[in-house]
Scaffold this motif. Structure first.
Motif, PDB file in Angstrom:
ATOM      1  N   THR A   1     -33.589 -17.061  40.246  1.00  0.00           N
ATOM      2  CA  THR A   1     -34.384 -18.234  40.607  1.00  0.00           C
ATOM      3  C   THR A   1     -35.261 -18.560  39.403  1.00  0.00           C
ATOM      4  N   PHE A   2     -35.228 -19.785  38.952  1.00  0.00           N
ATOM      5  CA  PHE A   2     -35.798 -20.123  37.650  1.00  0.00           C
ATOM      6  C   PHE A   2     -37.321 -20.124  37.643  1.00  0.00           C
ATOM      7  N   ASN A   3     -37.942 -20.334  38.824  1.00  0.00           N
ATOM      8  CA  ASN A   3     -39.401 -20.300  38.951  1.00  0.00           C
ATOM      9  C   ASN A   3     -40.097 -21.292  38.021  1.00  0.00           C
ATOM     10  N   LEU A   4     -39.472 -22.440  37.817  1.00  0.00           N
ATOM     11  CA  LEU A   4     -40.113 -23.484  37.022  1.00  0.00           C
ATOM     12  C   LEU A   4     -41.131 -24.228  37.884  1.00  0.00           C
ATOM     13  N   ILE A   5     -42.182 -24.703  37.253  1.00  0.00           N
ATOM     14  CA  ILE A   5     -43.201 -25.484  37.960  1.00  0.00           C
ATOM     15  C   ILE A   5     -42.696 -26.922  38.033  1.00  0.00           C
ATOM     16  N   PRO A   6     -42.448 -27.456  39.236  1.00  0.00           N
ATOM     17  CA  PRO A   6     -41.710 -28.722  39.369  1.00  0.00           C
ATOM     18  C   PRO A   6     -42.388 -29.938  38.761  1.00  0.00           C
ATOM     19  N   TYR A   7     -43.730 -29.938  38.689  1.00  0.00           N
ATOM     20  CA  TYR A   7     -44.414 -31.120  38.174  1.00  0.00           C
ATOM     21  C   TYR A   7     -44.696 -31.038  36.671  1.00  0.00           C
ATOM     22  N   LEU A   8     -44.221 -29.977  36.021  1.00  0.00           N
ATOM     23  CA  LEU A   8     -44.384 -29.847  34.573  1.00  0.00           C
ATOM     24  C   LEU A   8     -43.063 -30.133  33.868  1.00  0.00           C
ATOM     25  N   THR A   9     -43.147 -30.663  32.672  1.00  0.00           N
ATOM     26  CA  THR A   9     -41.948 -30.923  31.875  1.00  0.00           C
ATOM     27  C   THR A   9     -41.393 -29.610  31.315  1.00  0.00           C
ATOM     28  N   ALA A  10     -40.209 -29.702  30.708  1.00  0.00           N
ATOM     29  CA  ALA A  10     -39.629 -28.525  30.060  1.00  0.00           C
ATOM     30  C   ALA A  10     -40.586 -27.954  29.027  1.00  0.00           C
ATOM     31  N   MET A  11     -41.187 -28.827  28.245  1.00  0.00           N
ATOM     32  CA  MET A  11     -42.145 -28.392  27.228  1.00  0.00           C
ATOM     33  C   MET A  11     -43.338 -27.697  27.877  1.00  0.00           C
ATOM     34  N   GLU A  12     -43.886 -28.295  28.906  1.00  0.00           N
ATOM     35  CA  GLU A  12     -45.075 -27.734  29.550  1.00  0.00           C
ATOM     36  C   GLU A  12     -44.768 -26.410  30.250  1.00  0.00           C
ATOM     37  N   ASN A  13     -43.585 -26.300  30.875  1.00  0.00           N
ATOM     38  CA  ASN A  13     -43.197 -25.037  31.497  1.00  0.00           C
ATOM     39  C   ASN A  13     -43.097 -23.930  30.455  1.00  0.00           C
ATOM     40  N   THR A  14     -42.577 -24.273  29.286  1.00  0.00           N
ATOM     41  CA  THR A  14     -42.429 -23.283  28.220  1.00  0.00           C
ATOM     42  C   THR A  14     -43.770 -22.911  27.613  1.00  0.00           C
ATOM     43  N   GLN A  15     -44.740 -23.819  27.703  1.00  0.00           N
ATOM     44  CA  GLN A  15     -46.065 -23.550  27.160  1.00  0.00           C
ATOM     45  C   GLN A  15     -46.881 -22.593  28.039  1.00  0.00           C
ATOM     46  N   VAL A  16     -46.517 -22.449  29.307  1.00  0.00           N
ATOM     47  CA  VAL A  16     -47.351 -21.673  30.234  1.00  0.00           C
ATOM     48  C   VAL A  16     -47.645 -20.256  29.725  1.00  0.00           C
ATOM     49  N   PRO A  17     -46.633 -19.448  29.356  1.00  0.00           N
ATOM     50  CA  PRO A  17     -46.967 -18.097  28.875  1.00  0.00           C
ATOM     51  C   PRO A  17     -47.763 -18.109  27.582  1.00  0.00           C
ATOM     52  N   LEU A  18     -47.591 -19.146  26.779  1.00  0.00           N
ATOM     53  CA  LEU A  18     -48.338 -19.257  25.527  1.00  0.00           C
ATOM     54  C   LEU A  18     -49.803 -19.573  25.805  1.00  0.00           C
ATOM     55  N   MET A  19     -50.037 -20.398  26.820  1.00  0.00           N
ATOM     56  CA  MET A  19     -51.406 -20.705  27.221  1.00  0.00           C
ATOM     57  C   MET A  19     -52.089 -19.440  27.748  1.00  0.00           C
ATOM     58  N   ILE A  20     -51.347 -18.684  28.578  1.00  0.00           N
ATOM     59  CA  ILE A  20     -51.904 -17.437  29.120  1.00  0.00           C
ATOM     60  C   ILE A  20     -52.226 -16.457  27.990  1.00  0.00           C
ATOM     61  N   ALA A  21     -51.425 -16.496  26.934  1.00  0.00           N
ATOM     62  CA  ALA A  21     -51.639 -15.601  25.792  1.00  0.00           C
ATOM     63  C   ALA A  21     -52.765 -16.064  24.878  1.00  0.00           C
ATOM     64  N   GLY A  22     -53.342 -17.230  25.176  1.00  0.00           N
ATOM     65  CA  GLY A  22     -54.488 -17.697  24.404  1.00  0.00           C
ATOM     66  C   GLY A  22     -54.146 -18.494  23.165  1.00  0.00           C
ATOM     67  N   LYS A  23     -52.902 -18.981  23.053  1.00  0.00           N
ATOM     68  CA  LYS A  23     -52.525 -19.797  21.902  1.00  0.00           C
ATOM     69  C   LYS A  23     -53.199 -21.165  21.981  1.00  0.00           C
ATOM     70  N   SER A  24     -53.466 -21.743  20.845  1.00  0.00           N
ATOM     71  CA  SER A  24     -54.037 -23.089  20.812  1.00  0.00           C
ATOM     72  C   SER A  24     -52.994 -24.089  21.292  1.00  0.00           C
ATOM     73  N   ARG A  25     -53.452 -25.293  21.661  1.00  0.00           N
ATOM     74  CA  ARG A  25     -52.510 -26.315  22.123  1.00  0.00           C
ATOM     75  C   ARG A  25     -51.473 -26.633  21.045  1.00  0.00           C
ATOM     76  N   GLU A  26     -51.910 -26.696  19.803  1.00  0.00           N
ATOM     77  CA  GLU A  26     -50.989 -26.991  18.711  1.00  0.00           C
ATOM     78  C   GLU A  26     -49.930 -25.896  18.590  1.00  0.00           C
ATOM     79  N   GLN A  27     -50.363 -24.647  18.698  1.00  0.00           N
ATOM     80  CA  GLN A  27     -49.407 -23.534  18.643  1.00  0.00           C
ATOM     81  C   GLN A  27     -48.458 -23.573  19.831  1.00  0.00           C
TER      82      GLN A  27
END
Length: 223
Positions: free
Chosen positions: A93-119
């Motif tokens: 089960t892919f567990n994608l967040i339905p209201y987020l784009t492919a880019m935004e779904n991929t950014q989720v673990p990076l956001m949790i890791a504390g990366k900047s928006r640009e990163q």
């Protein structure tokens, strides 16, 4: 060098007369760069073992070692950090967040890791391009095919550059042609040095692994 190992790993569910054994003393060694497929009948303990390896199910007894660290001797916050820094999960089960784009779904673990928006944006775009979705960055899951959704899930798994991927039936919901594409990507990642442990019922997927082990009633019997 060893990436993951277990020592006499036991997991029981329930209590007393209702107790069920999920794992019955598993000893397993996975070297760095291995591609291991775990096969066996439903209820044999494959997923329990996989989630135990990833620090998600606390065993009843025994040890899980990841890169020499005893996972369940860590404090919960330390265990979360270990998963974040070393392990990527890929599920049926892919567990994608339905209201987020492919880019935004991929950014989720990076956001949790504390990366900047640009990163986040840079890494997410590069990773989605790696899995062949450079032209689908701003599409939501409902606008993607099932195979494309699994590729987004794979991109999200790869975003934090894990050294280990734990995959539970990663092609279980895919048609044969799409499954072959995902299988090729996993094989390519392994050839780049990522350690993969995969649960699968698909003999074609198992055949692509470097090693196959069978679980029966919570015990491992190498094929």
């Amino acid at each position: 060098m060893t990436a993951i190992s277990t020592q006499s790993l036991v997991k029981h569910y329930g209590r007393g007369s209702k107790e069920v054994s999920g794992l019955a003393g598993v000893d397993l060694t996975v070297d760095k760069g291995d591609y291991l497929a775990l096969v066996g009948p439903s209820g044999s303990g494959k997923t329990t073992l996989l989630l135990s390896l990833g620090g998600l199910i606390h065993p009843t007894s025994g040890k899980v070692m990841v890169d020499g660290t005893s996972v369940y001797d860590l404090k919960p916050a330390e265990r979360i950090e270990l998963r974040r820094s070393k392990i990527g999960f890929l599920f049926q089960t892919f567990n994608l967040i339905p209201y987020l784009t492919a880019m935004e779904n991929t950014q989720v673990p990076l956001m949790i890791a504390g990366k900047s928006r640009e990163q986040q944006e840079s890494i997410a775009q590069r990773t989605l391009e790696l899995v062949g979705l450079g032209d689908r960055l701003h599409h939501k899951p409902s606008e993607l095919s099932i195979g494309q959704q699994q590729r987004v899930a794979l991109a999200r798994t790869l975003a934090n550059s894990p050294s280990i991927i734990l995959a539970d039936e990663p092609t279980g919901n895919l048609d044969p042609a799409t499954a072959d594409g995902v299988a090729e990507m996993l094989r390519g990642l392994n050839e780049e040095g990522i350690t993969i442990v995969m649960v699968t019922h698909d003999p074609r997927m198992a055949a692509r692994a470097g090693r196959v082990m069978k679980l029966v009633e919570g015990r491992i019997a190498e094929k």
